[in-house]
Design a protein around this motif. Sequence first.
Motif, PDB file in Angstrom:
ATOM      1  N   PRO A  95      24.687 -82.716  -0.790  1.00  0.00           N
ATOM      2  CA  PRO A  95      24.482 -84.136  -1.105  1.00  0.00           C
ATOM      3  C   PRO A  95      25.831 -84.839  -1.258  1.00  0.00           C
ATOM      4  O   PRO A  95      26.715 -84.344  -1.963  1.00  0.00           O
ATOM      5  CB  PRO A  95      23.739 -84.118  -2.438  1.00  0.00           C
ATOM      6  N   ILE A  96      25.989 -85.984  -0.563  1.00  0.00           N
ATOM      7  CA  ILE A  96      27.253 -86.716  -0.672  1.00  0.00           C
ATOM      8  C   ILE A  96      27.081 -88.098  -1.287  1.00  0.00           C
ATOM      9  O   ILE A  96      28.037 -88.650  -1.821  1.00  0.00           O
ATOM     10  CB  ILE A  96      27.996 -86.808   0.676  1.00  0.00           C
ATOM     11  N   SER A  97      25.860 -88.674  -1.207  1.00  0.00           N
ATOM     12  CA  SER A  97      25.675 -89.996  -1.801  1.00  0.00           C
ATOM     13  C   SER A  97      24.197 -90.351  -1.903  1.00  0.00           C
ATOM     14  O   SER A  97      23.357 -89.800  -1.187  1.00  0.00           O
ATOM     15  CB  SER A  97      26.389 -91.075  -0.975  1.00  0.00           C
ATOM     16  N   VAL A  98      23.939 -91.305  -2.807  1.00  0.00           N
ATOM     17  CA  VAL A  98      22.630 -91.943  -2.940  1.00  0.00           C
ATOM     18  C   VAL A  98      22.917 -93.424  -3.123  1.00  0.00           C
ATOM     19  O   VAL A  98      23.765 -93.799  -3.945  1.00  0.00           O
ATOM     20  CB  VAL A  98      21.839 -91.397  -4.153  1.00  0.00           C
ATOM     21  N   SER A  99      22.227 -94.275  -2.344  1.00  0.00           N
ATOM     22  CA  SER A  99      22.529 -95.706  -2.373  1.00  0.00           C
ATOM     23  C   SER A  99      21.265 -96.553  -2.379  1.00  0.00           C
ATOM     24  O   SER A  99      20.208 -96.120  -1.913  1.00  0.00           O
ATOM     25  CB  SER A  99      23.352 -96.104  -1.144  1.00  0.00           C
ATOM     26  N   LEU A 100      21.417 -97.778  -2.868  1.00  0.00           N
ATOM     27  CA  LEU A 100      20.405 -98.809  -2.772  1.00  0.00           C
ATOM     28  C   LEU A 100      21.034 -99.942  -1.968  1.00  0.00           C
ATOM     29  O   LEU A 100      22.134-100.400  -2.297  1.00  0.00           O
ATOM     30  CB  LEU A 100      20.007 -99.321  -4.159  1.00  0.00           C
TER      31      LEU A 100
END
Length: 153
Positions: free
Chosen positions: A99-104
């Motif tokens: 996992p490298i990122s989570v965005s909205l």
Amino acid sequence: MSDRTVTHATFALERVYPVPPARVFNAFADAKAKEKWFAGPSEGWTQTAKSMDFRVGGIEISNGKVRNGPTIEFHATYWDIVPDERIIYSYWMRMDGKPISVSLATIEMKAEGKGTRLKLVEQGAFLDGFDDPALRERGTRDLLDALGRALET
């Protein structure tokens, strides 16, 4: 176990495109139209999986591999869609399974003269130093530029 980090960042980008909001919205909503501009990070990109279910609750997947580089996974969920006006989605990314990122992301489209002003705001959590907010912003700028070129044709 190594130390875990999260870097939070928000960026906003705007573009004015010389086409009506319906045409800009379609470039996001129609899989064939989106394929013309939403692509991997380089010329050496090979798509390995792609699907798009453009509706509230729908999922979009775009996975691929960079030549001599990592495998990248993009997995989005659409949360709000107002035709010709707004799209809100969240997405996560992985690189080589990590996992490298989570965005909205929020995209707003408003008529401006005969064209459209698009505003994109992204709020991201960048994980364990595998991704960088400045790189993501630059990549998103490149995608919006590619969208502009696709809308010219």
